[in-house]
Design a protein around this motif. Structure first.
Motif, PDB file in Angstrom:
ATOM      1  N   TRP A   1       6.104   3.508 -17.630  1.00 38.54           N
ATOM      2  CA  TRP A   1       6.460   2.380 -17.009  1.00 38.54           C
ATOM      3  C   TRP A   1       5.487   1.831 -15.877  1.00 38.54           C
ATOM      4  N   PHE A   2       5.157   3.150 -14.762  1.00 44.90           N
ATOM      5  CA  PHE A   2       4.324   2.816 -14.064  1.00 44.90           C
ATOM      6  C   PHE A   2       3.104   2.409 -14.181  1.00 44.90           C
ATOM      7  N   LYS A   3       2.402   3.282 -15.420  1.00 50.78           N
ATOM      8  CA  LYS A   3       1.151   2.653 -15.539  1.00 50.78           C
ATOM      9  C   LYS A   3       0.947   1.356 -15.988  1.00 50.78           C
ATOM     10  N   THR A   4       2.044   0.617 -16.404  1.00 51.42           N
ATOM     11  CA  THR A   4       1.809  -1.054 -16.785  1.00 51.42           C
ATOM     12  C   THR A   4       1.839  -1.692 -15.386  1.00 51.42           C
ATOM     13  N   ILE A   5       2.277  -1.049 -14.400  1.00 50.67           N
ATOM     14  CA  ILE A   5       2.100  -1.696 -13.110  1.00 50.67           C
ATOM     15  C   ILE A   5       0.980  -1.395 -12.419  1.00 50.67           C
ATOM     16  N   ILE A   6       0.436  -0.333 -12.281  1.00 49.65           N
ATOM     17  CA  ILE A   6      -0.931   0.046 -11.533  1.00 49.65           C
ATOM     18  C   ILE A   6      -1.985   0.265 -12.315  1.00 49.65           C
ATOM     19  N   GLY A   7      -2.043   0.384 -13.835  1.00 48.65           N
ATOM     20  CA  GLY A   7      -3.173   0.529 -14.356  1.00 48.65           C
ATOM     21  C   GLY A   7      -3.173   2.119 -14.984  1.00 48.65           C
ATOM     22  N   GLY A   8      -2.624   2.852 -14.438  1.00 48.95           N
ATOM     23  CA  GLY A   8      -2.426   4.208 -14.692  1.00 48.95           C
ATOM     24  C   GLY A   8      -1.584   4.997 -14.002  1.00 48.95           C
ATOM     25  N   ALA A   9      -1.277   6.052 -14.503  1.00 50.84           N
ATOM     26  CA  ALA A   9      -0.290   6.942 -13.482  1.00 50.84           C
ATOM     27  C   ALA A   9      -0.193   8.623 -13.983  1.00 50.84           C
TER      28      ALA A   9
ATOM     29  N   VAL B   1      -1.358  -1.272  -4.090  1.00 53.05           N
ATOM     30  CA  VAL B   1      -2.568  -0.228  -4.000  1.00 53.05           C
ATOM     31  C   VAL B   1      -1.782   1.237  -3.712  1.00 53.05           C
ATOM     32  N   CYS B   2      -2.234   1.961  -4.771  1.00 52.59           N
ATOM     33  CA  CYS B   2      -1.475   3.460  -4.560  1.00 52.59           C
ATOM     34  C   CYS B   2      -2.786   4.415  -4.501  1.00 52.59           C
ATOM     35  N   LEU B   3      -2.400   5.068  -3.210  1.00 49.91           N
ATOM     36  CA  LEU B   3      -3.424   6.252  -3.104  1.00 49.91           C
ATOM     37  C   LEU B   3      -3.037   7.422  -3.388  1.00 49.91           C
ATOM     38  N   HIS B   4      -3.649   8.383  -3.942  1.00 50.53           N
ATOM     39  CA  HIS B   4      -3.436   9.705  -4.177  1.00 50.53           C
ATOM     40  C   HIS B   4      -2.341   9.998  -4.935  1.00 50.53           C
ATOM     41  N   ASP B   5      -1.223  10.672  -4.331  1.00 50.08           N
ATOM     42  CA  ASP B   5      -0.089  11.121  -5.303  1.00 50.08           C
ATOM     43  C   ASP B   5       0.748  10.171  -5.182  1.00 50.08           C
ATOM     44  N   ALA B   6       0.442   8.846  -4.651  1.00 49.91           N
ATOM     45  CA  ALA B   6       1.507   7.689  -4.851  1.00 49.91           C
ATOM     46  C   ALA B   6       1.676   7.232  -6.418  1.00 49.91           C
ATOM     47  N   VAL B   7       0.297   7.823  -7.116  1.00 48.22           N
ATOM     48  CA  VAL B   7       0.267   7.388  -8.414  1.00 48.22           C
ATOM     49  C   VAL B   7       1.364   8.243  -9.420  1.00 48.22           C
TER      50      VAL B   7
ATOM     51  N   LEU C   1       0.907  -1.233  -0.101  1.00 44.56           N
ATOM     52  CA  LEU C   1      -0.047   0.184   0.135  1.00 44.56           C
ATOM     53  C   LEU C   1       0.801   1.116  -0.166  1.00 44.56           C
ATOM     54  N   MET C   2       0.774   1.942  -0.923  1.00 43.92           N
ATOM     55  CA  MET C   2       1.672   3.158  -1.176  1.00 43.92           C
ATOM     56  C   MET C   2       0.702   4.448  -0.975  1.00 43.92           C
ATOM     57  N   PHE C   3       1.112   5.215   0.245  1.00 44.28           N
ATOM     58  CA  PHE C   3       0.552   6.647  -0.130  1.00 44.28           C
ATOM     59  C   PHE C   3       1.731   7.721   0.153  1.00 44.28           C
ATOM     60  N   ALA C   4       2.304   8.106  -0.404  1.00 45.99           N
ATOM     61  CA  ALA C   4       3.693   8.976  -0.534  1.00 45.99           C
ATOM     62  C   ALA C   4       3.695   9.782  -1.973  1.00 45.99           C
ATOM     63  N   ALA C   5       3.993  10.918  -1.901  1.00 45.20           N
ATOM     64  CA  ALA C   5       4.210  11.853  -3.119  1.00 45.20           C
ATOM     65  C   ALA C   5       5.258  10.937  -3.953  1.00 45.20           C
ATOM     66  N   GLU C   6       5.229  11.148  -5.004  1.00 42.45           N
ATOM     67  CA  GLU C   6       6.158  10.268  -5.922  1.00 42.45           C
ATOM     68  C   GLU C   6       6.552   9.111  -5.758  1.00 42.45           C
ATOM     69  N   ALA C   7       5.539   8.141  -5.264  1.00 41.69           N
ATOM     70  CA  ALA C   7       5.823   6.758  -4.915  1.00 41.69           C
ATOM     71  C   ALA C   7       6.141   6.016  -6.197  1.00 41.69           C
ATOM     72  N   GLY C   8       5.670   6.572  -7.251  1.00 40.19           N
ATOM     73  CA  GLY C   8       5.992   5.529  -8.429  1.00 40.19           C
ATOM     74  C   GLY C   8       7.478   5.828  -8.936  1.00 40.19           C
ATOM     75  N   SER C   9       8.075   6.620  -8.353  1.00 35.39           N
ATOM     76  CA  SER C   9       9.479   6.619  -8.735  1.00 35.39           C
ATOM     77  C   SER C   9      10.451   5.486  -8.088  1.00 35.39           C
ATOM     78  N   ILE C  10      10.357   4.471  -8.796  1.00 32.08           N
ATOM     79  CA  ILE C  10      10.802   3.298  -8.240  1.00 32.08           C
ATOM     80  C   ILE C  10      11.810   2.888  -9.635  1.00 32.08           C
ATOM     81  N   ALA C  11      13.268   2.559  -9.189  1.00 31.60           N
ATOM     82  CA  ALA C  11      14.178   2.343 -10.056  1.00 31.60           C
ATOM     83  C   ALA C  11      15.176   1.373  -9.518  1.00 31.60           C
ATOM     84  N   GLY C  12      16.130   0.900 -10.417  1.00 31.99           N
ATOM     85  CA  GLY C  12      17.074   0.087  -9.808  1.00 31.99           C
ATOM     86  C   GLY C  12      16.878  -1.319  -9.333  1.00 31.99           C
TER      87      GLY C  12
END
Length: 171
Positions: free
Chosen positions: A126-134, A113-119, A85-96
């Motif tokens: 790339w991130f929208k392939t993981i969560i369905g939208g970004a 599950v990504c809430l609010h600004d975690a998208v 469960l991610m609820f953090a600004a820019e949580a979709g910045s996942i690399a390496g």
């Protein structure tokens, strides 16, 4: 804020269903939070640390096994997690290495599950392939104002007993 609350209620309900006595083990949730980004302290908006504390307690009191932190979970933490469960600004910045750990987690059936600004993040395609939208910086828009929610299926276990409602919120 109410939309996040409603999403959280749906997640909680799913956690309760999955952690019932018939389930072999409690649902293991990792809450990835981050720093509060803006807004007055008293309103709770964008208060990711507060969410981490409140929801860790709430879910644990209801039988879930909860871990969490202010940074992306390690590979070992994800190995012990069913739902991220991610609820953090820019949580979709996942690399390496973090992205490799996430890939392993998802391939074994882990949920996210990504809430609010975690998208939001640095690689929306790339991130929208993981969560369905970004959120795409410079392209995506938001709305703040009156919203109406209408439940199409009130027979589903997550929405059973819910009523349609109107709120003033940020989407």
């Amino acid at each position: 804020m109410k939309v996040r609350f409603l999403c959280s209620i749906a997640l909680l309900h799913a956690a309760l269903l999955l952690s019932s006595p018939a389930a072999p083990a409690p649902l293991r949730i990792f809450i990835r939070a981050g720093a509060k980004t803006h807004g007055p302290a008293e309103n709770g908006l964008h208060d990711h640390p507060r969410f981490l504390g409140d929801w860790t307690r709430l879910l644990a009191e209801r039988g879930a096994q909860v871990d969490g932190g202010m940074t992306f979970p390690t590979g070992d933490q994800l190995a012990r997690t069913d739902v991220l469960l991610m609820f953090a600004a820019e949580a979709g910045s996942i690399a390496g290495e973090d992205r490799e750990h996430l890939d392993t987690f998802l391939k074994r059936g882990g949920g996210i599950v990504c809430l609010h600004d975690a998208v939001c993040g640095t690689n929306a395609p790339w991130f929208k392939t993981i969560i369905g939208g970004a959120w795409e910086h410079g392209r995506s828009k938001w709305f703040e104002g009156p919203l109406s929610f209408y439940y199409v299926n009130q027979d589903h276990p997550i929405t059973a007993g819910c009523s349609n409602f109107d709120i003033d919120d940020e989407l």
